[in-house]
Structure formats: C-alpha cells, structure tokens
Design a protein around this motif. Sequence first.
Motif, PDB file in Angstrom:
ATOM      1  N   MET A   1       0.827  -1.106  -0.092  1.00  0.00           N
ATOM      2  CA  MET A   1       0.346   0.117   0.005  1.00  0.00           C
ATOM      3  C   MET A   1       0.891   1.370   0.266  1.00  0.00           C
ATOM      4  SD  MET A   1      -2.904   0.797   2.420  1.00  0.00           S
ATOM      5  CE  MET A   1      -3.618   2.801   1.992  1.00  0.00           C
ATOM      6  N   LEU A   2       1.630   2.001   0.698  1.00  0.00           N
ATOM      7  CA  LEU A   2       2.855   2.432   0.740  1.00  0.00           C
ATOM      8  C   LEU A   2       3.583   2.697  -0.405  1.00  0.00           C
ATOM      9  CD1 LEU A   2       4.168   2.109   4.563  1.00  0.00           C
ATOM     10  CD2 LEU A   2       2.646   3.953   3.307  1.00  0.00           C
ATOM     11  N   PHE A   3       3.906   1.423  -1.212  1.00  0.00           N
ATOM     12  CA  PHE A   3       4.319   1.248  -2.432  1.00  0.00           C
ATOM     13  C   PHE A   3       3.538   2.358  -3.410  1.00  0.00           C
ATOM     14  CE2 PHE A   3       5.273   0.230  -6.584  1.00  0.00           C
ATOM     15  CZ  PHE A   3       6.816   0.589  -6.703  1.00  0.00           C
ATOM     16  N   VAL A   5       0.639   4.256  -2.458  1.00  0.00           N
ATOM     17  CA  VAL A   5       0.426   5.628  -2.266  1.00  0.00           C
ATOM     18  C   VAL A   5       1.562   6.854  -2.620  1.00  0.00           C
ATOM     19  CG1 VAL A   5      -0.160   7.215  -0.408  1.00  0.00           C
ATOM     20  CG2 VAL A   5      -1.341   5.258  -0.246  1.00  0.00           C
ATOM     21  N   LYS A   6       3.249   6.330  -2.485  1.00  0.00           N
ATOM     22  CA  LYS A   6       4.281   7.295  -1.739  1.00  0.00           C
ATOM     23  C   LYS A   6       4.542   7.019  -3.491  1.00  0.00           C
ATOM     24  CE  LYS A   6       9.143   7.577  -0.461  1.00  0.00           C
ATOM     25  NZ  LYS A   6       9.946   7.070   0.102  1.00  0.00           N
ATOM     26  N   HIS A   7       4.951   6.348  -4.652  1.00  0.00           N
ATOM     27  CA  HIS A   7       4.958   6.545  -5.645  1.00  0.00           C
ATOM     28  C   HIS A   7       4.027   6.933  -6.615  1.00  0.00           C
ATOM     29  CE1 HIS A   7       8.948   4.969  -4.360  1.00  0.00           C
ATOM     30  NE2 HIS A   7       8.610   4.319  -3.876  1.00  0.00           N
ATOM     31  N   ASN A   8       2.985   7.204  -5.772  1.00  0.00           N
ATOM     32  CA  ASN A   8       1.406   6.783  -7.263  1.00  0.00           C
ATOM     33  C   ASN A   8       1.944   6.033  -8.228  1.00  0.00           C
ATOM     34  OD1 ASN A   8      -0.333   8.074  -8.244  1.00  0.00           O
ATOM     35  ND2 ASN A   8       0.818  10.190  -8.881  1.00  0.00           N
ATOM     36  N   THR A  14       2.833  -2.155  -9.123  1.00  0.00           N
ATOM     37  CA  THR A  14       4.098  -3.004  -8.231  1.00  0.00           C
ATOM     38  C   THR A  14       2.622  -4.291  -8.557  1.00  0.00           C
ATOM     39  OG1 THR A  14       1.719  -1.078  -6.841  1.00  0.00           O
ATOM     40  CG2 THR A  14       2.141  -3.081  -5.938  1.00  0.00           C
ATOM     41  N   PHE A  29      -4.670  -4.140  -1.252  1.00  0.00           N
ATOM     42  CA  PHE A  29      -4.566  -3.391  -1.619  1.00  0.00           C
ATOM     43  C   PHE A  29      -6.310  -2.391  -0.684  1.00  0.00           C
ATOM     44  CE2 PHE A  29      -5.442   1.576  -3.019  1.00  0.00           C
ATOM     45  CZ  PHE A  29      -3.932   1.775  -2.964  1.00  0.00           C
ATOM     46  N   ALA A  32      -6.130  -3.212   3.383  1.00  0.00           N
ATOM     47  CA  ALA A  32      -5.711  -2.244   4.163  1.00  0.00           C
ATOM     48  C   ALA A  32      -6.289  -0.862   4.555  1.00  0.00           C
ATOM     49  CB  ALA A  32      -3.867  -1.576   2.876  1.00  0.00           C
ATOM     50  N   ILE A  36      -7.721   1.037   7.256  1.00  0.00           N
ATOM     51  CA  ILE A  36      -6.884   2.536   8.160  1.00  0.00           C
ATOM     52  C   ILE A  36      -7.831   3.129   8.343  1.00  0.00           C
ATOM     53  CG2 ILE A  36      -5.969   4.457   6.795  1.00  0.00           C
ATOM     54  CD1 ILE A  36      -4.038   3.114   5.382  1.00  0.00           C
TER      55      ILE A  36
END
Length: 70
Positions: A1-3, A5-8, A14, A29, A32, A36
């Motif tokens: 998920m962070l990948f 969101v962070k790298h758009n 992914t 995803f 997650a 959240i």
Amino acid sequence: MLFIVKHNVDYRLTAHHFQHSLETIQRRFRRALHVIHALGCLIIHPDVDAIELPHSLRGNEKYYPWFEVL
C-alpha cells in the motif's frame, strides 16, 4: 500500500514490481484501506471543546459545505 501511495503508481506496475497478480495486489490494497478506515474511526474524534467553526472555514465556499449540518 505504501508503495502505491508514495510512488503514485498503479496496480499493474506494483504487481510487476512485487511479482504478484493484479487480483492479489487489489485485494491487499483494499484490505489495507479498510483497516485504515476502521482505525481512523476509532482514533479520530471531534473536538468536544470546539463550540463553533472558525471564521476562516465558515467563510470559505470551498470547505464550508463539508461542515454544514444537514
């Protein structure tokens, strides 16, 4: 998920990066996001000491509709 969101990046990139299927990436995803959301409902509470909206929000046409009581 962070990948994501962070790298758009999208699900396809992914899935290729982590060598998983699109279905697996989408399922994880979505899971997650649900976690959240559940944690956000438990952690984020309105301020009980706040009596009214600040003037900066009350006069703002863009954000005020989100705070109107229906």
